[in-house]
Design an enzyme around this catalytic site. Sequence first.
Site, short mmCIF file in Angstrom:
data_model
loop_
_atom_site.label_atom_id
_atom_site.label_comp_id
_atom_site.label_asym_id
_atom_site.label_seq_id
_atom_site.Cartn_x
_atom_site.Cartn_y
_atom_site.Cartn_z
N ASP A 159 0.82 -1.21 0.00
CA ASP A 159 0.00 0.00 0.00
C ASP A 159 0.86 1.26 0.00
OD1 ASP A 159 1.01 -0.28 2.55
OD2 ASP A 159 -0.84 0.27 3.57
N ASP A 174 7.68 -4.83 14.03
CA ASP A 174 8.21 -3.47 13.91
C ASP A 174 8.47 -2.84 15.28
OD1 ASP A 174 5.48 -3.56 14.28
OD2 ASP A 174 5.02 -1.88 12.96
#
Length: 441
Positions: free
Chosen positions: A207, A285
């Site tokens: 994206d 992350d």
Amino acid sequence: MFRKRSVILFGTFLFVCWNAVLVLLLWSRDPTPQIENPDERQAPPPDVLLDVLKMADAFEAELERQKDILLQIKEQKQQRLVEVHRASNRSDPLSPPPPPLIPVLVMACNRVTVRRCLDKLLQYQPSQTHFPIIVSQDCGHEDTAAVIQSYGSRVTHLKQPELGLVPVSPDHKKFQGYYKISRHYHWALDQVFRIMGHSAVVIVEDDLEVAPDFFEYFLALHPVLTSDPSLWCVSAWNDNGREGWVDPAQASLLYRTDFFPGLGWMMLRRLWDELEPKWPPSFWDDWMRQPQQRRGRACVRPEISRTMTFGRHGVSLGQFYDKYLKFIKLNSEFVPFTKLDLSYLQEEAYQVAFDQQVYSAPLVSYEDLKQMKLQGPGPFRLQYSSKEAFKVMAKNLGVMEDLKSGVPRAGYRGVVTFFSRGQRVYLAPPAGWKGYDTTWS
């Protein structure tokens, strides 16, 4: 080099000999028994037919295996040619070194809008040889797979084989998506580094849209990352890079940051060798942002982002998207980074210059800044001394206020730099910074 040539010759010899033996066996074996009277010839016994069918299946399977061997031989030949070319260039001091091979790994799942990401990557891709595009797809979504396959040989399409649920504790069932993402990252990075043998990779999500100088940016920073052990990644993303919060006249400006930004980032195989054995089952992350992984190292990030996200929906359910992410300014000016002197990013020189710039800026009050009483372009310094003070000022100034293990987004040595109404501002701790407080989260 001699060893690779021997492997190639041996593989070719094996392929020819094996197929010759199979052909001779098929020719020498007659499945119908010989009888003196042709009129009394009978159909071969069932077991003979079964043997022939089995042999045909084995022959077909072996042909597929030999095809794979030939492909490997072809790849080895191509690699050998590249090595010979590099060696010849190194022997000529006047020849510039060849550009590094840096694949772009696109992490995909079930978004057919991956086309927007791939279209931009292919539009700006300077070389398919030096910047091959690899799409690793999780989820098994057929419509997304069809979009990826429509690009043919312009991209390499990998499919994550493990699609089932990840075993989790009952209280983590709602985080199943994050577990799958972490599993996919582990598998995809293993493919890039272990199976394909690359030494670096740029990772983007399906994206993200990239800027015109996206490839130029990573090409220029590859030697910086490779040569500086105090760096562990290069990111195309500025967490506070919204329109109005960055200086549009500073498209070439780069920073060191203690916060792992992600969202279009480059890592080296040596880092994967370090992280892979302890890769987390989920929330990879945020795990990267822990001091045990960061180990005092920094990333490079730009003033103006070289990626922007257009994906509101995902496992995070649009967290931060409507307030911050959809307003990120994507750079539109091509900056020739490979022609710039980036030595200022080296740790010692950068730290001295950065501290001097920040703490020589006049200290101003939050009220004066909010009431627009500051004169001139800045820079100005706004000081915080507690987690609460940082969060309040950051939120009211439009800066992302969350902290990970005490590190603010886009921060370096506790300092967050941004633009406010055309003026440069440093949101900084007091002089003499002593390190991050990991309880600030």
